[in-house]
Design a protein around this motif. Structure first.
Motif, PDB file in Angstrom:
ATOM      1  N   ASN A 766     -38.957-106.626  23.392  1.00 49.99           N
ATOM      2  CA  ASN A 766     -38.560-108.061  23.978  1.00 49.99           C
ATOM      3  C   ASN A 766     -37.333-108.123  24.501  1.00 49.99           C
ATOM      4  OD1 ASN A 766     -37.097-108.257  21.765  1.00 49.99           O
ATOM      5  ND2 ASN A 766     -38.216-109.857  20.500  1.00 49.99           N
ATOM      6  N   ARG A 767     -36.600-107.111  24.562  1.00 49.39           N
ATOM      7  CA  ARG A 767     -35.069-106.968  25.221  1.00 49.39           C
ATOM      8  C   ARG A 767     -35.071-105.968  26.340  1.00 49.39           C
ATOM      9  NH1 ARG A 767     -31.713-107.101  19.598  1.00 49.39           N
ATOM     10  NH2 ARG A 767     -33.083-108.237  18.422  1.00 49.39           N
ATOM     11  N   ARG A 768     -36.388-105.815  27.103  1.00 47.99           N
ATOM     12  CA  ARG A 768     -36.383-104.841  28.199  1.00 47.99           C
ATOM     13  C   ARG A 768     -35.750-105.883  29.338  1.00 47.99           C
ATOM     14  NH1 ARG A 768     -42.117-104.552  29.770  1.00 47.99           N
ATOM     15  NH2 ARG A 768     -42.293-106.271  28.044  1.00 47.99           N
ATOM     16  N   PRO A 769     -35.175-105.158  30.323  1.00 46.57           N
ATOM     17  CA  PRO A 769     -34.473-105.605  31.371  1.00 46.57           C
ATOM     18  C   PRO A 769     -35.470-106.933  32.064  1.00 46.57           C
ATOM     19  CG  PRO A 769     -34.277-103.384  31.530  1.00 46.57           C
ATOM     20  CD  PRO A 769     -35.077-103.681  30.499  1.00 46.57           C
ATOM     21  N   VAL A 770     -34.638-107.920  32.405  1.00 48.13           N
ATOM     22  CA  VAL A 770     -35.331-109.182  33.167  1.00 48.13           C
ATOM     23  C   VAL A 770     -34.999-108.805  34.486  1.00 48.13           C
ATOM     24  CG1 VAL A 770     -35.256-111.565  33.556  1.00 48.13           C
ATOM     25  CG2 VAL A 770     -35.089-110.761  31.096  1.00 48.13           C
TER      26      VAL A 770
END
Length: 931
Positions: A766-770
């Motif tokens: 859930n902390r992959r790049p946006v």
């Protein structure tokens, strides 16, 4: 634009860490804020971003125009103070006197605050009062190791200097070695060195200070004459060198030990069972001042507009800490800023539990909102069937039994040192009180059983309120009753613990009362970690009928039949008591994103289809399992998590994902990483402390085989039809959740990237790049459409097109920005305590939920669907609702939907849902004509 609120607009020198405590303890320079004081920034919605070296304060600053255009009122930052080198999250603070240079440093933080304020946005800052990261990056910790109890920072850290054994007396236990000290010395893995930190003991990536009073002559010489450095490297070599090193270590204020001894011997309080995070004694006024000075300066300079307090339950006396923090904030806050400075706490509330009313905060970060709302989208009959099938009828354990066993196991293993720390305190107290003498093990057993049975994270007795009262007392009575029913603890040990926790101590001798309070305060700091590690990080990875219920603060054992009523009770309480508490649906800690959970919720409406496919897949995949030490890998529980996770993250709107090798490769990598974490957290077949490479390899091989596009088992081709069957329901669940999230009482907290479809598993997934550029471009597309319509609403043909192509996320983005901007404009009116459930009637009354907020012209009525599978295929709009109506009993003749622009007339005090939801599956109504 009139109804959208504001103007649209979409955009796009480091300070070093101190090398020694003297530098770190120097006065903090006042940070200059060049922005003139603004009027109060009303807290209407926050947007959470995760800061690290890959997304810095500079990056956040570049996104401020986009976030303003989106419609939020505050940018909500993860911790910004200097953390350990390479930290990806910031919760391991190493130096609380400066902003982390790796994310931009002090100047970048001030620049971000200025940019945000210039766009009318406030800043909410996440702070970590409970603990710090250890290691050479932390000069205060380093000084403690060098000087022991004589360190000027000895009062900072929660270390038990008085040890049960002479070996640890006045020393810190450091379980960092990969073997026993004897073996490590024999292999020559410890050495001396001189670095920028001074003289050190080196062990691979770790290095530790040496008390200057114990420096060998070689060190003394090398510090004066660099040419003598080679002698330092030779000092620890060979057998004689190993003995010299042993003798030197015996003189230090720490003990290097085998890492497996941590659960038994570690003598400092940690964040849960993480040895690298040491607890702070923030109850000490000097420690509070030193660790909060920088943050309070941010407040004084007008840079920060709100605080989020991490892990409040870890503190010795949470209420008294919050009172001190509130007083400090209010004393420093610039005048003329309007309403009370917002402070929210990360507090996990059990079902039915409420936040202590006397805490001077706005409320929680919103996990109870998230889990209560989740249950609304779960079909009770379908869930009952899934759970019965999972448990094998009534033979298998229910969630309560799993949670109890998991907490008990954690207390006897990972948190054993914490239990061993307080059990002697209870034994001493019993001796002073002249109660029947029992062994320390008997007291420890009683502590384990009662803590395992406690249905909440913790109780809140403190020095000012030392006895259990109200809900605290009720929860403890319940825990003792359950502990006695199990007959696993010594009866006298339980009696002693019950006297301490539930007895009357007002008239006790002062010395005895002080000893009793010290024990109670310490015990309360154990119960939270036991719940977190036992339930969140164990039981929720063991029990898997429907994984969407397995969230932080969630309880899969709570019946869902009354879910709608529970939601109304929660929202009414929020409106009345905590209107500025955060409402979360995604956080950095959630185990599955809201959009994933929405799809999994839909399985409860299709239980037969899900069970049929489970049987099919298990039969087809039987040969892919491997026997590992007498057990099949993966287990049935693990394959539940595997199959549900893949259904949840299968790309929205992609019926042919199984034909795309790039997509399948990414899915396999994400699923493999997630399942490895899941099986280790479950602690059944493998764990973080004892990873079973053979078992994990078998599970990884199973996933690879199942997702092999050439597999004869045809799994990938089977997933697509199932996702097509439940995916639409999942989308309507997601949009229904969205309108409640953004318009319910409380303050909606939007997690980074969630304004478009966001399918994520637990961190780090859930902390992959946006993709910020995509979001900015899509928001500009929405802006143009809104400009082409009237009153901030796009033309109907555009809305219909977005609904037809709902999988592309544009409708979700439109609803997000529209609701946020309405919320920002309607903020003062919605800040009132008015909340009222609205009843539905008709054939589909159980599939629509409605509530009213505000009064008079500011009244807003919210409608959203649930359990839409029973409405047939297609969007839940128009005639699908048949004769279903909602009864308003308002003196209003006409209403307008602020999302679709549709006007709806009342009929005998009711509104036809088919008319309200004629164009969109969700609605927010405003009165346009009174009777």
């Amino acid at each position: 634009m009139t109804a959208g609120g504001g103007e649209w607009g979409v955009g796009g020198d480091d300070v070093g860490t101190p090398t020694h405590p003297e530098a770190a303890n120097s006065p903090l320079p006042t940070l200059q804020n060049s922005v003139a004081p603004l009027r109060e920034r009303l807290l209407s919605a926050t947007y959470r971003v995760q800061l690290n070296s890959a997304f810095t304060l500079h990056d956040a600053r570049a996104r401020v125009p986009y976030l303003h255009a989106l419609g939020v009122s505050h940018l909500y930052l993860s911790p910004v103070l200097a953390a350990r080198a390479g930290s990806t999250h910031g919760y391991d603070v190493a130096d609380p006197t400066q902003v982390n240079p790796e994310i931009g440093g002090d100047e970048a933080f001030v620049a971000l605050a200025e940019e945000a304020h210039a766009h009318g946005l406030g800043l909410v800052l996440d702070i970590v009062p409970n603990h710090m990261g250890i290691g050479a990056d932390n000069p205060y910790w380093d000084d403690l190791l060098a000087h022991g109890p004589r360190s000027r920072y000895a009062s900072w850290f929660d270390v038990q200097w008085r040890a049960e054994t002479r070996r640890l007396a006045n020393k810190v236990h450091l379980p960092v070695l990969g073997d026993s000290l004897d073996a490590v010395l024999a292999r020559g893995e410890l050495s001396l060195e001189v670095t920028g930190y001074g003289a050190r003991v080196r062990y691979f990536d770790h290095h530790f200070p040496i008390d200057p009073a114990t420096y060998p002559p070689e060190i003394e010489l090398a510090l004066r004459d660099p040419s003598a450095l080679p002698a330092v490297g030779e000092w620890s070599q060979g057998e004689e060198g190993a003995e010299r090193m042993r003798a030197l270590l015996e003189q230090q204020h720490y003990v290097l030990d085998f890492w497996r001894t941590a659960s038994r011997d570690i003598n400092y309080r940690r964040f849960f069972d993480v040895n690298e995070l040491i607890a702070l004694k923030v109850e000490d006024a000097e420690v509070f001042e030193a660790t909060h000075r920088t943050v309070l300066q941010f407040v004084a300079d007008g840079l920060v507009d709100g605080l989020r307090i991490d892990h409040i339950d870890g503190l010795l006396e949470p209420r008294r800490y919050l009172e001190r923090l509130r007083e400090a904030v209010d004393a420093r806050r610039p005048p003329g800023r309007g309403a009370r400075f917002p402070i929210v706490v990360e507090k996990i509330l059990a079902p039915g539990e409420t936040l202590p009313a006397d805490w001077p905060v706005e409320g929680t970060t919103g996990y109870e909102f998230m889990t209560t709302l989740e249950d609304v989208f779960i079909d009770p009959a379908g869930y009952a069937r899934l759970e019965s099938h999972y448990r094998g009828g009534r033979d298998g354990p229910d969630f309560h039994a799993v949670a109890y066993a998991s907490k008990r196991a954690v207390l006897r293993n990972a948190l054993n040192a914490d239990v061993r720390r307080v059990a002697p305190m209870l034994a001493s107290l019993a001796k002073q009180a002249k109660w029947p003498a029992k062994s320390i093990a008997a007291y420890a057993g009683a502590i384990v059983e009662v803590v395992a049975a406690l249905p909440v994270y913790r109780t809140y007795m403190d020095a000012e309120r030392p006895e259990a009262e109200g809900s605290d007392r009720g929860m403890l009575v319940r825990a003792f009753a359950e502990a006695r029913e199990r007959y696993l603890a010594d009866a006298d040990g339980l009696d002693a613990l019950e006297r301490v926790l539930l007895g009357t101590w007002r008239d006790a001798p002062p010395e005895l009362a002080r000893a009793r309070l010290a024990f109670v305060l310490r015990l309360q700091q154990i119960t939270g970690p036991a719940a977190a590690k036992g339930v969140e990080d164990t039981a929720l990875y063991v029990y898997a009928p429907l994984a969407s219920r397995n969230e932080v603060g969630g309880d899969p054992g709570v019946p869902v039949e009354d879910a709608v009523a529970r939601l109304h009770v929660l929202l009414a309480a929020r409106a009345e008591r905590t209107p500025r508490a955060l409402n979360a649906t995604n956080t950095h800690d959630t185990k599955r994103s809201a959009d994933v959970r929405s799809r999994l919720d839909a399985l409860s409406e299709h239980p037969e289809s899900w069970e049929r496919r489970l049987r099919l897949w298990r039969r087809r995949h039987r040969e892919l399992r491997k026997m590992v030490r007498g057990r099949l890998a993966p287990t049935r529980t693990t394959d539940h998590f595997i199959y549900q996770a893949l259904v949840g993250i299968w790309p929205i709107g992609s019926g042919t994902a199984h034909e795309d090798s790039v997509v399948v490769t990414e899915l396999r990598a994400r699923l493999t990483a997630y399942i490895q974490k899941a099986v280790r957290e479950a602690k059944v077949s493998t764990s973080w402390t004892d990873p079973d490479a053979e078992y994990e390899g078998a599970v990884e091989g199973f996933i690879a085989a199942v997702l092999d596009r050439a597999s004869p088992a045809r799994y990938l081709r089977d997933v697509a039809p199932l996702v097509a069957e439940v995916g639409a329901t999942g989308i309507w669940n997601a949009l229904g959740r969205l309108v409640v999230h953004l318009f319910a009482p409380g303050v909606p907290d939007v997690y980074r990237g969630d304004e478009l479809w966001f399918q994520a598993l637990v961190d780090p997934d859930n902390r992959r790049p946006v993709d910020w550029d995509e979001r900015a471009a899509r928001l500009e597309e929405v802006r143009r459409a809104c400009d082409a319509g009237s009153d901030g609403v796009p033309p109907l043909d555009v809305l219909r097109g977005w609904l037809t192509c709902v999988e592309n996320g544009t409708l979700k983005l439109y609803l997000t920005t529209r609701l946020l901007r309405l919320r920002r404009d309607d903020g003062p009116a919605l800040a009132t305590g008015m909340y009222r459930p609205i009843a539905a009637e008709g054939v589909h009354a159980n599939r629509v939920v409605a509530f009213r907020r505000g009064e008079g012209a500011a009244t807003r009525v919210v409608l959203f669907p649930r359990l839409t599978g029973g409405l047939g295929t297609g969007a839940p709009v128009g005639a699908r609702w048949a004769d279903t109506r909602v009864r308003l009993d308002e003196g209003v003749e006409k209403w307008r939907c602020l999302l679709s622009g549709v006007d709806v007339a009342t009929d005998d005090g009711t509104l036809a849902v088919s008319a309200v939801l004629a164009e969109l599956p969700v609605a927010v109504l405003a009165p346009t004509k009174s009777v």
